[in-house]
Enzyme design. Structure first.
Site, PDB file in Angstrom:
ATOM      1  CG  ASP A   1      -4.425 -11.654  60.748  1.00  0.00           C
ATOM      2  OD1 ASP A   1      -4.341 -12.231  59.787  1.00  0.00           O
ATOM      3  OD2 ASP A   1      -5.336 -10.990  61.420  1.00  0.00           O
TER       4      ASP A   1
ATOM      5  CB  SER B   1      -8.736  -6.209  58.434  1.00  0.00           C
ATOM      6  OG  SER B   1      -9.798  -6.589  59.365  1.00  0.00           O
ATOM      7  N   GLY B   2      -5.867  -5.021  58.206  1.00  0.00           N
ATOM      8  CA  GLY B   2      -4.708  -4.965  57.393  1.00  0.00           C
ATOM      9  C   GLY B   2      -3.860  -3.724  57.370  1.00  0.00           C
TER      10      GLY B   2
ATOM     11  CG  HIS C   1      -7.882 -11.376  59.059  1.00  0.00           C
ATOM     12  ND1 HIS C   1      -7.369 -10.758  60.014  1.00  0.00           N
ATOM     13  CD2 HIS C   1      -9.184 -10.804  58.368  1.00  0.00           C
ATOM     14  CE1 HIS C   1      -8.111  -9.396  60.046  1.00  0.00           C
ATOM     15  NE2 HIS C   1      -9.180  -9.477  59.082  1.00  0.00           N
TER      16      HIS C   1
END
Length: 281
Positions: A137, A232-233, A89
């Protein structure tokens, strides 16, 4: 049969893939002992504690059009090719040219001699990534040049193929916000997160939100500690086999460290075959 489906079935069926845990991955050269990290879940602020500088030397800060946007982990591929493992994402709707990758960093507000900026050559997402449900994801950025892994502050990570064990205390690191809607952290922070069972996660989120083939949950029942915006990530890591192994990738969750709302991570074991096939092609 559509080309995408052929590709997916091909790599799932092959079962013969190169090693993704090369010697020397998941360790540090600054003398930090991972066994000194908390082994039990303690209730603390969302931001956790400041990490010992460069104790997680695979950590990457990802800048999108000049703004710190996400985190990731350095992986070693074949033929001197290097990649950043992150969430799909983060990459969705962007171009490779939008990204700059900062490696060897601890304090993002400083111009550190240990750090370097690299360009992205290509950016790709897992072929089964669903931007609505966040299934699979997982994303990869191929770097345009090799990082200076000869520096003690830069090393590559290990992607675990193991299924996480419920109750195991693992760790997530990042430069994200230390509270919902708050400011990002200049210095890398780390927090401990107990892994939940699939049943616990399904009972909390339901089968429409939690997809166990590609997701895992980790968090404190009382909240108060966890990943947040711009984390995120980044990796969810467990100390296994005398090294840190990445078992998940920061993906989604309601708010930041809310009670009875564990963070959801893309499962590295669920996406390992695609990761392995991509970086070793």
């Amino acid at each position: 049969m559509p080309a995408l489906l052929c590709f997916v079935l091909g790599y799932l069926a092959s079962g013969v893939l190169s090693e993704i845990e090369p010697p020397g991955c998941g360790i540090n050269d600054v003398g930090f002992d991972y066994t000194t990290l908390p082994k039990t879940a303690r209730k603390r602020i969302v931001g956790g504690q400041i990490a010992t500088p460069h104790s997680f030397p695979w950590m990457a800060a990802l800048e999108n059009l000049g703004v710190m946007h996400c985190a990731g982990s350095l992986l070693k591929g074949n033929s001197d090719r290097w990649y950043i493992l992150t969430s799909a994402h983060c990459l969705h709707g962007t171009m490779a040219s939008d990204w700059k990758i900062r490696l060897g960093a601890h304090d993002l507000s400083q111009s550190e001699t240990s750090s370097e900026f690299l360009d992205a050559k290509t950016a790709m997402t897992h072929p089964l990534f669903n931007p609505t449900t966040y299934e699979y994801d997982i994303g990869l950025i191929e770097l345009s040049s090799a990082p200076l892994v000869s520096k003690p502050e830069i090393n590559f990570g290990c992607v675990s193929g193991n299924v996480s064990t419920a109750g195991e205390v693992c760790y997530v690191a990042g430069w994200g916000t230390t509270s919902f809607g708050g400011a990002v952290s200049d210095e890398l922070r780390v927090v401990e997160k107990p892994v939940l069972s699939r049943t616990e996660c399904r009972n909390i989120y339901g089968s429409n939100q939690y997809h166990e083939a590609s997701m895992i949950c980790a968090g404190h029942p009382d909240g108060g500690k966890g990943s947040c915006t711009r984390d995120s990530g980044g990796p969810l890591m467990c100390f296994q086999n005398d090294r840190m192994e990445i078992i998940g990738i920061v993906s989604w969750g309601p708010g930041c460290a809310q009670p009875n709302s564990p963070a959801v991570y893309a499962s590295s074991s669920g996406g390992r075959q695609w990761i392995e096939a991509t970086i070793n092609e």
